[in-house]
Design an enzyme around this catalytic site. Structure first.
Site, mmCIF file in Angstrom:
data_model
loop_
_atom_site.group_PDB
_atom_site.id
_atom_site.type_symbol
_atom_site.label_atom_id
_atom_site.label_comp_id
_atom_site.label_asym_id
_atom_site.label_seq_id
_atom_site.Cartn_x
_atom_site.Cartn_y
_atom_site.Cartn_z
ATOM 1 N N HIS A 38 0.851 -1.182 0.000
ATOM 2 C CA HIS A 38 0.000 0.000 0.000
ATOM 3 C C HIS A 38 0.887 1.232 0.000
ATOM 4 O O HIS A 38 1.948 1.240 0.639
ATOM 5 C CB HIS A 38 -0.880 0.000 1.258
ATOM 6 C CG HIS A 38 -1.390 1.356 1.639
ATOM 7 N ND1 HIS A 38 -0.772 2.140 2.603
ATOM 8 C CD2 HIS A 38 -2.433 2.092 1.183
ATOM 9 C CE1 HIS A 38 -1.425 3.273 2.734
ATOM 10 N NE2 HIS A 38 -2.432 3.280 1.875
ATOM 11 N N ARG A 91 -0.623 12.518 -0.176
ATOM 12 C CA ARG A 91 -1.814 13.359 -0.195
ATOM 13 C C ARG A 91 -1.498 14.767 0.296
ATOM 14 O O ARG A 91 -0.507 15.004 1.001
ATOM 15 C CB ARG A 91 -2.916 12.742 0.663
ATOM 16 C CG ARG A 91 -2.504 12.531 2.103
ATOM 17 C CD ARG A 91 -3.548 11.741 2.883
ATOM 18 N NE ARG A 91 -3.147 11.542 4.268
ATOM 19 C CZ ARG A 91 -2.410 10.536 4.701
ATOM 20 N NH1 ARG A 91 -1.993 9.611 3.846
ATOM 21 N NH2 ARG A 91 -2.084 10.420 5.978
#
Length: 307
Positions: free
Chosen positions: A112, A116
């Site tokens: 993963h 952001r």
């Protein structure tokens, strides 16, 4: 402190999505990402959109997604402002790139990554902004060589930003990707950071880019080493069992999942991270001395992998 450049962040994320998808398709050897562009309808003050890219039933990747979102809103939900009261009552923009790869072969780890940017603005007031993200690795069968490489790459992503950065964000990752109700980590960790703005915009942005660039440098060699290892029903069965932990973490603890669902995000994209096949068993324990037991005994522990 330099002013935040939202357009530059968005361009960086779009480019990173393109390059990561290209490399993953090359690694897969046959599968292709299908793009699903979407927009919010503007109801309840929510706007923006994104482009979700999903690859299923490839040669290597059983299910993988590389999703970009850029969403806007007039107000944040109370759950998002509880620990940051200074952003209450502000319009916001949240943009990010999030990916999860679930391979067929149980000897190839699930991975993963996320980078952001968040900004909350109100009139002429100073904007409140920060970067966040990181990457982590979830092996089903452990290899010391892979774990060392993963964390050496994570450390390399941090080197230019200070000697204390890797230890700090590595520890944060170990603590974040932890299933308290199971009293075990999700995997072997990597990096996790959030609310990063104290370095100023340019340096914080550069760090976000470094994390994004180093992700594929960390994952690709592991895939190439493990993808052709032979496996059978036992390994696939254990993989499905351990994937259950992945589901539990994402639905109970993951900030991105919870924020997306609570802020009216696109459910299909948010839950893309969940694996396609999962199993749960009551009070199961691995056989003593087995490969499966070794995962718990030697790898699912907070360790210093690089020194």
């Amino acid at each position: 402190m330099s002013e935040p450049d939202k357009a530059a962040v968005k361009d960086c994320l779009l480019d990173l999505q393109d390059r990561i998808c290209s490399i993953l398709e090359e690694l897969d050897g046959g599968g292709r990402f299908i793009e699903d562009a979407w927009t919010r309808d503007g109801k309840a003050g929510l706007g923006g959109g994104g482009r979700s890219r999903v690859l299923t039933e490839g040669e290597l990747i059983e299910k993988g997604g590389v999703n970009l979102s850029h969403v806007t809103g007039a107000n944040l939900p109370p759950s998002a402002t509880a620990h940051r009261p200074e952003i209450a009552g502000r319009g916001f923009e949240a943009m990010g790139l999030s990916l999860v790869i679930h391979p067929h072969n149980p000897y190839v780890p699930t991975t993963h990554a996320n980078v952001r940017f968040f900004i909350a603005e109100k009139g002429d007031e100073t904007p409140v902004w920060w970067f966040g993200g990181g990457f982590d690795l979830t092996p089903y069968y452990g290899f010391e060589e892979d774990c060392r490489h993963w964390h050496e790459t994570a450390r390399a992503a941090c080197t230019a930003f200070g000697e204390d950065v890797y230890p700090k964000f590595k520890k944060w990752c170990d603590e974040y990707f932890y299933l308290g109700h199971r009293q075990e980590p999700r995997g072997i960790g990597g990096l996790f950071f959030d609310d990063l703005n104290e370095w100023g915009f340019e340096t914080s942005f550069a760090f976000m880019k470094s994390v994004g660039e180093h992700f594929i440098q960390g994952y690709r060699p592991i895939v190439e080493r493990r993808r052709d290892l032979a496996y059978g029903d036992r390994q696939r069965d254990f993989q499905a069992y351990r994937r259950g932990r992945y589901v539990e973490f994402n639905l109970v603890y993951d900030r991105g999942t919870l924020f997306g669902l609570q802020s009216g995000g696109r459910t299909e994209s948010i839950l893309m991270s969940l694996p396609p096949l999962v199993k749960w068993r009551y009070n199961w324990k691995p056989e003593a001395g087995s490969e499966e037991a070794r995962l718990y005994e030697h790898f699912l522990k907070a360790r210093d992998w690089v020194d």
